[in-house]
Design an enzyme around this catalytic site. Structure first.
Site, short mmCIF file in Angstrom:
data_model
loop_
_atom_site.label_atom_id
_atom_site.label_comp_id
_atom_site.label_asym_id
_atom_site.label_seq_id
_atom_site.Cartn_x
_atom_site.Cartn_y
_atom_site.Cartn_z
N ASP A 15 -48.73 19.41 49.27
CA ASP A 15 -47.58 20.23 48.92
C ASP A 15 -46.92 19.58 47.70
OD1 ASP A 15 -45.78 22.37 49.76
OD2 ASP A 15 -44.42 20.83 50.44
N GLU B 188 -56.64 14.99 54.61
CA GLU B 188 -55.32 15.62 54.77
C GLU B 188 -55.47 17.11 55.06
OE1 GLU B 188 -52.35 15.63 55.42
OE2 GLU B 188 -51.03 14.71 53.94
N ASP C 67 -48.92 22.83 61.59
CA ASP C 67 -47.89 23.23 62.54
C ASP C 67 -46.63 23.77 61.88
OD1 ASP C 67 -47.06 20.61 61.49
OD2 ASP C 67 -45.49 20.71 63.00
N LYS D 149 -50.55 14.44 62.26
CA LYS D 149 -51.46 15.05 63.21
C LYS D 149 -52.21 16.24 62.59
CE LYS D 149 -48.04 14.57 66.92
NZ LYS D 149 -47.17 15.37 67.80
N GLY D 150 -51.68 16.76 61.49
CA GLY D 150 -52.16 18.04 60.96
C GLY D 150 -53.63 18.07 60.59
N PHE E 190 -45.78 29.39 53.62
CA PHE E 190 -45.86 28.42 54.70
C PHE E 190 -46.96 28.85 55.67
CE2 PHE E 190 -44.87 26.01 58.45
CZ PHE E 190 -44.63 24.76 57.89
P1 IMP Z 1 -46.51 16.48 50.62
O1 IMP Z 1 -46.20 15.03 50.70
O2 IMP Z 1 -45.30 17.26 50.17
O3 IMP Z 1 -47.72 16.82 49.82
O4 IMP Z 1 -46.61 16.95 52.10
C1 IMP Z 1 -47.72 17.32 52.77
C2 IMP Z 1 -47.34 17.54 54.23
O5 IMP Z 1 -46.34 18.57 54.33
C3 IMP Z 1 -48.51 18.04 55.02
O6 IMP Z 1 -49.27 16.99 55.57
C4 IMP Z 1 -47.85 18.92 56.07
O7 IMP Z 1 -47.50 18.15 57.20
C5 IMP Z 1 -46.60 19.44 55.42
N1 IMP Z 1 -46.77 20.81 54.91
C6 IMP Z 1 -46.65 21.23 53.63
N2 IMP Z 1 -46.86 22.54 53.50
C7 IMP Z 1 -47.12 23.00 54.75
C8 IMP Z 1 -47.44 24.31 55.28
O8 IMP Z 1 -47.53 25.34 54.58
N3 IMP Z 1 -47.66 24.36 56.62
C9 IMP Z 1 -47.59 23.29 57.44
N4 IMP Z 1 -47.30 22.04 56.98
C10 IMP Z 1 -47.06 21.91 55.64
MG MG Z 2 -46.61 18.81 59.56
#
Ligand code: IMP
Ligand code: MG
Length: 195
Positions: A109, A105, A165, A48-49, A158
């Site tokens: 992260d 996206e 969220d 949803k982000g 964060f």
């Molecule tokens: P990745 O697969 O680790 O790159 O994850 C990305 C997902 O992690 C994003 O779509 C977010 O839902 C969540 N995420 C990572 N860092 C943050 C943050 O600082 N705030 C909120 N959500 C985050």
């Molecule tokens: Mg999230």
């Protein structure tokens, strides 16, 4: 009963105005990159982000676009994303071979979500797949992944707001802010207390 969510923000990282300007710049780049391509341009929002970013980006892009949505979940705690990706809402398009997909996206992260989704959509037969993220936290990368379009590189903090969220809260804030660590450490304490 109602709380002022801004009280939980340690620092505003990106203002509404800064985000608006950067979204416009990204949109202009996308316009230039795709205007001479044959096929359909599809903006694919990862729920949803990315909903807020997606809504602003699709209005800023001048080319005609189709929109679609996918939902994936990664197992893990609320502030740490883990490597396991599960598809909760899939993409179904008859015309996928004619589609240039841009995955939209909120934040990268570890890089696992986007690297997995990119391969998945290529295997499904998309004409091309690129990625567009509003925020990038390169310090936290666990897999080698570079987005094609990125709004802002941010430090390893964060963040919430503008769609992002913490436990489903703060998405409606119009800016991106660093969440006070006391918010999630006190939640963890409550969780532990319940056990
Ligand atoms: P990745 O697969 O680790 O790159 O994850 C990305 C997902 O992690 C994003 O779509 C977010 O839902 C969540 N995420 C990572 N860092 C943050 C943050 O600082 N705030 C909120 N959500 C985050
Ligand atoms: Mg999230």
């Amino acid at each position: 009963m109602y709380r002022d969510l801004t009280e939980d923000i340690a620092k505003v990282l990106l203002t509404e105005q800064q985000i608006r300007q950067r979204v416009q710049e990204i949109a202009e780049t996308i316009d230039r990159d795709y205007r001479d391509k044959d096929g359909k341009l599809v903006l694919l929002c990862v729920l949803k982000g990315s909903v807020v970013f997606m809504a602003d980006l699709m209005k800023a892009v001048s080319l005609p676009v189709d929109i679609d949505f996918m939902k994936v979940s990664s197992y893990g705690s609320a502030t740490v994303s883990s490597g396991n990706i599960r598809i909760l809402l899939d993409l179904h398009r008859e015309d996928i071979a004619n589609c240039h997909i841009i995955i939209v996206e909120d934040i990268i992260d570890s890089g696992r979500t986007l690297s997995h989704l990119t391969k998945y959509l290529e295997l499904k037969g998309a004409k091309s797949v690129r990625t567009c993220t509003l925020l990038d936290k390169p310090e936290r990368r666990e897999v080698d992944f570079t987005p094609d379009y990125a709004g802002f590189v941010i430090p390893d903090e964060f963040v919430v707001g503008y769609g992002l969220d913490y436990n489903e809260a703060y998405r409606e804030l119009s800016f991106v802010g660093i969440l006070k660590p006391s918010v999630y450490s006190s939640m963890h304490r409550e969780e532990k207390d319940e056990k």
